[in-house]
Motif scaffolding. Sequence first.
Motif, PDB file in Angstrom:
ATOM      1  N   LEU A   7       0.820  -1.206   0.000  1.00  0.00           N
ATOM      2  CA  LEU A   7       0.000   0.000   0.000  1.00  0.00           C
ATOM      3  C   LEU A   7       0.859   1.264   0.000  1.00  0.00           C
ATOM      4  CD1 LEU A   7      -3.000  -0.593   2.442  1.00  0.00           C
ATOM      5  CD2 LEU A   7      -2.888  -0.919  -0.020  1.00  0.00           C
ATOM      6  N   ARG A   8       1.928   1.245   0.759  1.00  0.00           N
ATOM      7  CA  ARG A   8       2.809   2.415   0.800  1.00  0.00           C
ATOM      8  C   ARG A   8       3.424   2.680  -0.567  1.00  0.00           C
ATOM      9  NH1 ARG A   8       5.365   0.619   6.606  1.00  0.00           N
ATOM     10  NH2 ARG A   8       3.745   1.587   7.915  1.00  0.00           N
ATOM     11  N   GLN A   9       3.814   1.625  -1.249  1.00  0.00           N
ATOM     12  CA  GLN A   9       4.362   1.784  -2.588  1.00  0.00           C
ATOM     13  C   GLN A   9       3.316   2.348  -3.541  1.00  0.00           C
ATOM     14  OE1 GLN A   9       7.389   1.579  -3.740  1.00  0.00           O
ATOM     15  NE2 GLN A   9       6.779   1.991  -5.851  1.00  0.00           N
ATOM     16  N   ALA A  10       2.088   1.839  -3.448  1.00  0.00           N
ATOM     17  CA  ALA A  10       1.011   2.344  -4.298  1.00  0.00           C
ATOM     18  C   ALA A  10       0.733   3.812  -4.019  1.00  0.00           C
ATOM     19  CB  ALA A  10      -0.257   1.513  -4.087  1.00  0.00           C
ATOM     20  N   SER A  11       0.770   4.197  -2.748  1.00  0.00           N
ATOM     21  CA  SER A  11       0.539   5.602  -2.379  1.00  0.00           C
ATOM     22  C   SER A  11       1.638   6.500  -2.937  1.00  0.00           C
ATOM     23  CB  SER A  11       0.457   5.737  -0.855  1.00  0.00           C
ATOM     24  OG  SER A  11      -0.647   5.025  -0.344  1.00  0.00           O
ATOM     25  N   ARG A  12       2.869   6.024  -2.880  1.00  0.00           N
ATOM     26  CA  ARG A  12       3.980   6.818  -3.444  1.00  0.00           C
ATOM     27  C   ARG A  12       3.821   6.971  -4.950  1.00  0.00           C
ATOM     28  NH1 ARG A  12       7.028   3.881   0.537  1.00  0.00           N
ATOM     29  NH2 ARG A  12       7.598   2.298  -1.027  1.00  0.00           N
ATOM     30  N   GLU A  13       3.373   5.911  -5.615  1.00  0.00           N
ATOM     31  CA  GLU A  13       3.192   5.984  -7.067  1.00  0.00           C
ATOM     32  C   GLU A  13       2.074   6.952  -7.431  1.00  0.00           C
ATOM     33  OE1 GLU A  13       2.618   2.001  -8.409  1.00  0.00           O
ATOM     34  OE2 GLU A  13       4.697   1.404  -7.982  1.00  0.00           O
ATOM     35  N   VAL A  14       1.001   6.954  -6.648  1.00  0.00           N
ATOM     36  CA  VAL A  14      -0.092   7.894  -6.894  1.00  0.00           C
ATOM     37  C   VAL A  14       0.400   9.325  -6.723  1.00  0.00           C
ATOM     38  CG1 VAL A  14      -2.306   8.740  -6.027  1.00  0.00           C
ATOM     39  CG2 VAL A  14      -1.938   6.282  -6.323  1.00  0.00           C
ATOM     40  N   ARG A  15       1.126   9.563  -5.651  1.00  0.00           N
ATOM     41  CA  ARG A  15       1.651  10.915  -5.410  1.00  0.00           C
ATOM     42  C   ARG A  15       2.587  11.336  -6.540  1.00  0.00           C
ATOM     43  NH1 ARG A  15       2.961  15.177  -2.421  1.00  0.00           N
ATOM     44  NH2 ARG A  15       5.138  15.731  -2.065  1.00  0.00           N
ATOM     45  N   ALA A  23       1.318   9.167   1.770  1.00  0.00           N
ATOM     46  CA  ALA A  23       2.414   9.817   1.028  1.00  0.00           C
ATOM     47  C   ALA A  23       2.015  11.263   0.749  1.00  0.00           C
ATOM     48  CB  ALA A  23       2.697   9.085  -0.276  1.00  0.00           C
ATOM     49  N   GLY A  24       2.892  12.188   1.079  1.00  0.00           N
ATOM     50  CA  GLY A  24       2.671  13.589   0.766  1.00  0.00           C
ATOM     51  C   GLY A  24       1.898  14.377   1.793  1.00  0.00           C
ATOM     52  N   ALA A  25       1.633  13.818   2.951  1.00  0.00           N
ATOM     53  CA  ALA A  25       0.864  14.526   3.969  1.00  0.00           C
ATOM     54  C   ALA A  25       1.751  15.496   4.745  1.00  0.00           C
ATOM     55  CB  ALA A  25       0.210  13.542   4.934  1.00  0.00           C
ATOM     56  N   GLY A  83      -9.749  -3.121   0.645  1.00  0.00           N
ATOM     57  CA  GLY A  83      -9.131  -1.887   1.095  1.00  0.00           C
ATOM     58  C   GLY A  83      -9.576  -0.708   0.254  1.00  0.00           C
ATOM     59  N   LEU A  84      -8.997   0.454   0.545  1.00  0.00           N
ATOM     60  CA  LEU A  84      -9.325   1.690  -0.158  1.00  0.00           C
ATOM     61  C   LEU A  84      -8.043   2.454  -0.468  1.00  0.00           C
ATOM     62  CD1 LEU A  84     -12.313   2.787   2.099  1.00  0.00           C
ATOM     63  CD2 LEU A  84     -12.511   2.096  -0.300  1.00  0.00           C
ATOM     64  N   LEU A  85      -8.007   3.069  -1.646  1.00  0.00           N
ATOM     65  CA  LEU A  85      -6.867   3.864  -2.079  1.00  0.00           C
ATOM     66  C   LEU A  85      -7.367   5.266  -2.435  1.00  0.00           C
ATOM     67  CD1 LEU A  85      -3.855   4.056  -2.922  1.00  0.00           C
ATOM     68  CD2 LEU A  85      -4.553   3.233  -5.193  1.00  0.00           C
ATOM     69  N   TYR A  86      -6.775   6.293  -1.806  1.00  0.00           N
ATOM     70  CA  TYR A  86      -7.223   7.682  -1.958  1.00  0.00           C
ATOM     71  C   TYR A  86      -6.166   8.548  -2.633  1.00  0.00           C
ATOM     72  CZ  TYR A  86     -10.791   7.086   1.777  1.00  0.00           C
ATOM     73  OH  TYR A  86     -11.855   6.699   2.563  1.00  0.00           O
ATOM     74  N   ALA A  87      -6.653   9.652  -3.210  1.00  0.00           N
ATOM     75  CA  ALA A  87      -5.779  10.743  -3.640  1.00  0.00           C
ATOM     76  C   ALA A  87      -6.525  12.048  -3.410  1.00  0.00           C
ATOM     77  CB  ALA A  87      -5.402  10.609  -5.107  1.00  0.00           C
ATOM     78  N   MET A 145      -9.067  11.735 -11.644  1.00  0.00           N
ATOM     79  CA  MET A 145      -8.341  11.144 -10.522  1.00  0.00           C
ATOM     80  C   MET A 145      -8.944   9.802 -10.138  1.00  0.00           C
ATOM     81  SD  MET A 145      -7.698  14.535  -8.162  1.00  0.00           S
ATOM     82  CE  MET A 145      -7.374  13.538  -6.703  1.00  0.00           C
ATOM     83  N   ALA A 146     -10.267   9.734 -10.125  1.00  0.00           N
ATOM     84  CA  ALA A 146     -10.941   8.491  -9.754  1.00  0.00           C
ATOM     85  C   ALA A 146     -10.608   7.370 -10.732  1.00  0.00           C
ATOM     86  CB  ALA A 146     -12.450   8.714  -9.687  1.00  0.00           C
ATOM     87  N   ARG A 147     -10.580   7.679 -12.038  1.00  0.00           N
ATOM     88  CA  ARG A 147     -10.246   6.654 -13.023  1.00  0.00           C
ATOM     89  C   ARG A 147      -8.807   6.164 -12.858  1.00  0.00           C
ATOM     90  NH1 ARG A 147     -13.607   9.911 -16.294  1.00  0.00           N
ATOM     91  NH2 ARG A 147     -11.854  11.128 -17.088  1.00  0.00           N
ATOM     92  N   PHE A 148      -7.907   7.097 -12.572  1.00  0.00           N
ATOM     93  CA  PHE A 148      -6.515   6.693 -12.351  1.00  0.00           C
ATOM     94  C   PHE A 148      -6.398   5.815 -11.100  1.00  0.00           C
ATOM     95  CE2 PHE A 148      -2.426   7.545 -10.221  1.00  0.00           C
ATOM     96  CZ  PHE A 148      -1.576   6.992 -11.162  1.00  0.00           C
ATOM     97  N   LEU A 149      -7.082   6.207 -10.030  1.00  0.00           N
ATOM     98  CA  LEU A 149      -7.041   5.411  -8.802  1.00  0.00           C
ATOM     99  C   LEU A 149      -7.638   4.024  -9.020  1.00  0.00           C
ATOM    100  CD1 LEU A 149      -8.002   7.844  -5.903  1.00  0.00           C
ATOM    101  CD2 LEU A 149      -5.760   6.882  -6.416  1.00  0.00           C
ATOM    102  N   GLU A 150      -8.675   3.945  -9.838  1.00  0.00           N
ATOM    103  CA  GLU A 150      -9.294   2.648 -10.120  1.00  0.00           C
ATOM    104  C   GLU A 150      -8.277   1.701 -10.743  1.00  0.00           C
ATOM    105  OE1 GLU A 150     -13.600   1.258 -11.824  1.00  0.00           O
ATOM    106  OE2 GLU A 150     -12.516   2.802 -12.952  1.00  0.00           O
ATOM    107  N   HIS A 151      -7.475   2.235 -11.663  1.00  0.00           N
ATOM    108  CA  HIS A 151      -6.429   1.421 -12.287  1.00  0.00           C
ATOM    109  C   HIS A 151      -5.378   0.997 -11.262  1.00  0.00           C
ATOM    110  CE1 HIS A 151      -3.492   0.022 -15.207  1.00  0.00           C
ATOM    111  NE2 HIS A 151      -2.595   0.816 -14.655  1.00  0.00           N
ATOM    112  N   GLN A 152      -4.941   1.940 -10.439  1.00  0.00           N
ATOM    113  CA  GLN A 152      -3.926   1.619  -9.430  1.00  0.00           C
ATOM    114  C   GLN A 152      -4.450   0.619  -8.412  1.00  0.00           C
ATOM    115  OE1 GLN A 152      -1.441   3.050 -11.383  1.00  0.00           O
ATOM    116  NE2 GLN A 152      -0.457   3.204  -9.385  1.00  0.00           N
TER     117      GLN A 152
END
Length: 237
Positions: free
Chosen positions: A9-17, A41-43, A110-114, A125-132
Amino acid sequence: MRPSDVALLRQASREVRGAIRGAVSFAGLCDQGQVRVTAVAGAATRRLTSIVLRPSRGLGGRSWDTGQALAVDDYGASDDITHDFDAQILGEGIVTLAVAPIVVRSRMRGLLYAGTRSPARGPEMARFLEHQAGQVAHELDVRDQVDLRLRMLLAADAIRAVPASAAPGEDADAVLTPRQVEVLELVALGLRNAEIAEHLGLSVPTVKSYLRAAMARLHAGTRQAAVVEARRLGLLA
């Protein structure tokens, strides 16, 4: 040994950021009916890690309920969601917020946010998060299947080490259907009903019905007793 799912999850969050300029990304896995944010990531503060989400609460709760990626362009002004987490979200200065569910084989994991601190295009953003989130879900599925296979191999080794105590076919009334035998074989390997259902492509209620029928034919009060009796009769390898 299974790698850390939190590290995933941390890696995914870094990639989103990294992909969304100036984004704050955070994520959490489902545990006992709730999602606790464990990857950020980025808080600018530590507030986001205090978020504990349940269905229907906040934007993430709506995503959980619907199984869809969602976004609000102006989080603070949105009247379509509950504002349980305003202290955390607005405390980070987030204006646009998007979230996608991490779903593995129809199960919410789980859930992934941006979020961005200036207005952004929420639907994009939602479409990109859906892919991630889909990529995270695929990796979790691979890990689950490896874990399942290892459990089956270890259980099979343990079962082979126990000698059978009787010749097959000594009780005609105890003959099982092929599907009942399949279910009992997987019970013997230590699989739970949900795992058996997934392995055989059945529903959990159907697995339970096969198991109940097998237990009745074997005059066994528990699933473990049914396995023991089936092996005693030579119905299981």
